[in-house]
Scaffold this motif. Structure first.
Motif, short mmCIF file in Angstrom:
data_model
loop_
_atom_site.label_atom_id
_atom_site.label_comp_id
_atom_site.label_asym_id
_atom_site.label_seq_id
_atom_site.Cartn_x
_atom_site.Cartn_y
_atom_site.Cartn_z
N TYR A 1 -63.84 11.49 -50.80
CA TYR A 1 -65.25 11.30 -50.45
C TYR A 1 -65.89 10.34 -51.45
CZ TYR A 1 -64.73 15.58 -47.67
OH TYR A 1 -64.31 16.53 -46.76
N ILE A 2 -66.57 9.32 -50.94
CA ILE A 2 -67.44 8.50 -51.80
C ILE A 2 -68.81 9.15 -51.72
CG2 ILE A 2 -68.45 6.23 -52.19
CD1 ILE A 2 -66.03 4.99 -50.87
N ILE A 3 -69.23 9.80 -52.79
CA ILE A 3 -70.39 10.69 -52.74
C ILE A 3 -71.70 10.02 -53.18
CG2 ILE A 3 -69.05 12.79 -52.95
CD1 ILE A 3 -69.60 12.82 -55.92
N GLY A 4 -71.67 8.80 -53.66
CA GLY A 4 -72.90 8.13 -54.06
C GLY A 4 -72.58 6.89 -54.88
N MET A 5 -73.68 6.20 -55.24
CA MET A 5 -75.06 6.43 -54.82
C MET A 5 -75.48 5.34 -53.84
SD MET A 5 -76.19 9.17 -56.44
CE MET A 5 -77.97 9.07 -56.34
N PRO A 6 -76.59 5.54 -53.11
CA PRO A 6 -77.07 4.50 -52.20
C PRO A 6 -77.39 3.21 -52.95
CG PRO A 6 -78.16 6.60 -51.76
CD PRO A 6 -77.39 6.78 -53.03
N PRO B 1 -72.98 8.18 -49.02
CA PRO B 1 -73.52 8.17 -50.38
C PRO B 1 -74.62 9.18 -50.63
CG PRO B 1 -74.43 6.34 -49.14
CD PRO B 1 -73.42 7.00 -48.24
N SER B 2 -74.96 9.99 -49.62
CA SER B 2 -75.98 11.03 -49.80
C SER B 2 -75.38 12.35 -50.27
CB SER B 2 -76.72 11.26 -48.48
OG SER B 2 -75.81 11.68 -47.47
N THR B 3 -74.06 12.44 -50.31
CA THR B 3 -73.39 13.71 -50.54
C THR B 3 -73.74 14.33 -51.89
OG1 THR B 3 -71.56 12.96 -49.16
CG2 THR B 3 -71.15 14.87 -50.55
N ILE B 4 -73.86 13.53 -52.93
CA ILE B 4 -74.06 14.11 -54.27
C ILE B 4 -75.49 14.57 -54.51
CG2 ILE B 4 -74.59 11.90 -55.40
CD1 ILE B 4 -73.00 12.94 -57.83
N TRP B 5 -76.47 13.96 -53.87
CA TRP B 5 -77.85 14.25 -54.24
C TRP B 5 -78.65 14.97 -53.15
CZ3 TRP B 5 -81.52 12.29 -51.00
CH2 TRP B 5 -81.14 11.19 -50.20
N CYS B 6 -78.25 14.86 -51.89
CA CYS B 6 -79.05 15.43 -50.80
C CYS B 6 -78.74 16.91 -50.67
CB CYS B 6 -78.76 14.70 -49.49
SG CYS B 6 -79.84 15.20 -48.13
N ASN B 7 -79.68 17.73 -51.05
CA ASN B 7 -79.47 19.18 -51.05
C ASN B 7 -80.67 19.90 -50.44
OD1 ASN B 7 -77.19 20.81 -52.24
ND2 ASN B 7 -78.90 22.00 -53.01
N GLY B 8 -81.43 19.19 -49.61
CA GLY B 8 -82.70 19.72 -49.13
C GLY B 8 -82.61 20.77 -48.04
N TYR B 9 -81.46 20.84 -47.35
CA TYR B 9 -81.36 21.77 -46.22
C TYR B 9 -81.63 23.21 -46.62
CZ TYR B 9 -78.98 24.88 -42.94
OH TYR B 9 -78.67 25.91 -42.10
N TRP B 10 -81.13 23.61 -47.79
CA TRP B 10 -81.25 25.00 -48.20
C TRP B 10 -82.65 25.37 -48.67
CZ3 TRP B 10 -76.27 23.02 -50.19
CH2 TRP B 10 -75.20 23.45 -49.40
N ARG B 11 -83.53 24.39 -48.81
CA ARG B 11 -84.91 24.70 -49.20
C ARG B 11 -85.59 25.58 -48.16
NH1 ARG B 11 -86.43 24.17 -54.49
NH2 ARG B 11 -85.77 22.18 -55.34
N ASP B 12 -85.15 25.49 -46.91
CA ASP B 12 -85.76 26.28 -45.84
C ASP B 12 -85.45 27.77 -45.95
OD1 ASP B 12 -86.67 23.89 -44.83
OD2 ASP B 12 -84.98 23.63 -43.47
#
Length: 449
Positions: A154-159, A235-246
């Motif tokens: 996986y290439i996990i970042g960054m944009p 490239p969003s894999t490392i930083w995008c963690n917003g789903y669990w905020r719900d």
């Protein structure tokens, strides 16, 4: 024995019964996956037991082909403390949130494949004639199988750090099959069934299965080994963690108790990750220029300067009541999409991932080094992925020849370089985070001085 004996009615009846019985036995053997001749060679690739299980393995991780036990996650010290204080059950929450992911995984990956692959047994009624993969369903009597693969890397970042160019160059290696550059499934669509993600790698999986070489086992037995791999370049894999905020978890400092890295570790504890970084000040401006085509306002140097000051003010205000980690993962800060200041806090995200995966599973590189010495950087990438040397000249030229054309030349020519005062403000903001990143990696190049 004379021919007269076989002409007797009782003898002919006995012979017919024996032949019929033998045919029935062979038919049953075929139906249940036993080989005679080369009728079902693909079943030799199935892991034991032959019928692929869709249940989650509770065994601890041993070899690289086993699935992870969700009770043995590697949590960062701080994350572990948050989970304990809140009475948080990581296993229970991951199972609750992603039951569709876990139920689709095999008990083991196929041992004669370098890439994580398996055979998934499907019902005949689910094999629809109009499905594009219908022709690739493997049949064994009354049983039907689909060949599935997850990415090996996986290439996990960054944009805006050269991930697209890197992914395509990796895919030109003779042992790599082009998969999906940016599905963003894990970061943004993982609430859906894993079936959707696996279909994205349907072509890659079939290509991996078709590529094979002869190899010897430790016992000296010759087998077919499938050494090709594929990858995910989101490239969003490392930083995008917003789903669990719900989920509204009650945790101290409003920090996330679950990270995307936890889920990936549960699914693929031995996966490999590539992280490409660049000077965060330059990354932010490049992203601003990149998004210019999708927004109905005039981009300018002064506009960027105003938005930078606004974003810094908002982030500073967040820090008054929250930790840096909380603000770095907060997707709802009232800031413009074109100035995503928090994406430059590399140290925060990388430290979390290193608390879950081992250091030798994450290759961290700089775009500046990639642009300056492409051959050395790509050679390091191939070594990290355990790929062989590139021998063909055409492949060498495609991989190691630099592309001198910049993708954002028109934007830079139209708007110009960043204002010196804007660069000064951003450098000051990112300096302490760059210092922590350099200390984490023990490499002063990540100071970007």
């Amino acid at each position: 024995m004379s021919m007269l004996y076989w002409q007797r009615p009782t003898s002919r009846l006995f012979l017919g019964t024996a032949l019929l019985g033998g045919a029935c036995v062979l038919t049953l053997l075929s139906l249940y996956g036993y080989r005679y001749g080369d009728a079902w060679p693909f079943l030799d690739e199935l892991s034991v037991p032959r019928k692929v299980s869709n249940s989650w393995s509770q065994s601890k991780v041993g070899s690289g082909n086993e699935m992870a036990n969700p009770n043995t996650f590697g949590l960062g010290e701080k994350t572990q403390q948050v989970a304990t204080l809140a009475g948080f059950n990581m296993t229970k929450e991951l199972r609750r949130l992603h039951s569709g992911v876990f139920s689709a995984l095999p008990r083991k990956f196929l041992p004669d494949y370098k890439n994580p692959c398996w055979f998934e047994e499907v019902n005949k009624k689910d094999v629809k004639p109009k499905e594009r993969w219908q022709k690739r369903v493997l049949h064994n009597g009354t049983r039907h199988f689909l060949f599935r693969c997850l990415p090996y890397f996986y290439i996990i970042g960054m944009p805006k750090c050269g991930t697209t160019d890197l992914y395509h160059r990796i895919s030109k290696h003779p042992e790599v099959v082009h998969g999906q550059k940016e599905p963003h499934w894990w970061a943004k669509a993982r609430i859906h069934n894993l079936e959707r993600y696996l279909k994205l790698f349907e072509e890659a999986a079939w290509a991996i299965r078709s590529r094979k070489t002869k190899s010897l086992t430790s016992a000296g037995q010759e087998i077919d080994y499938h050494g090709a791999i594929t990858g995910d370049g989101s490239p969003s894999t490392i930083w995008c963690n917003g789903y669990w905020r719900d989920q509204q978890w009650d945790t101290p400092n409003n920090e996330p108790p679950i990270l995307l890295a936890n889920l990936l570790h549960a699914v693929q504890p031995h996966a490999k990750f590539i992280l490409t970084l660049r000077n965060p000040t330059d990354r932010l401006y490049s992203e601003y220029l990149f998004f210019s085509g999708g927004f109905r306002y005039n981009k300018s140097l002064t506009d960027f300067h105003k938005r930078v000051n606004l974003a810094i003010g908002i982030f500073t205000n967040c820090l008054r009541n929250n930790s840096v980690r909380s603000c770095a993962y907060e997707p709802n800060l009232p800031a413009t999409r074109t100035v995503r200041l928090r994406l430059g806090l590399y140290e925060v995200y990388l430290r979390d991932w290193l608390s879950i995966f081992s250091r030798d599973q994450i290759l961290v590189q700089r775009l500046e080094d990639y642009s300056k010495d492409l051959r050395t950087t790509m050679t390091e990438v191939f070594k990290f992925l355990d790929l062989g040397p590139v021998k063909e000249k055409a492949e060498q030229d495609a991989i190691f020849t630099s592309n001198t054309q910049r993708s954002q030349t028109k934007s830079y020519d139209k708007i110009g370089q960043m204002l010196p005062k804007t660069r000064k403000v951003l450098n000051k903001f990112y300096k302490p985070y760059n210092q922590r990143l350099a200390a984490l990696l023990n490499n002063t190049d990540f100071l970007w001085q």
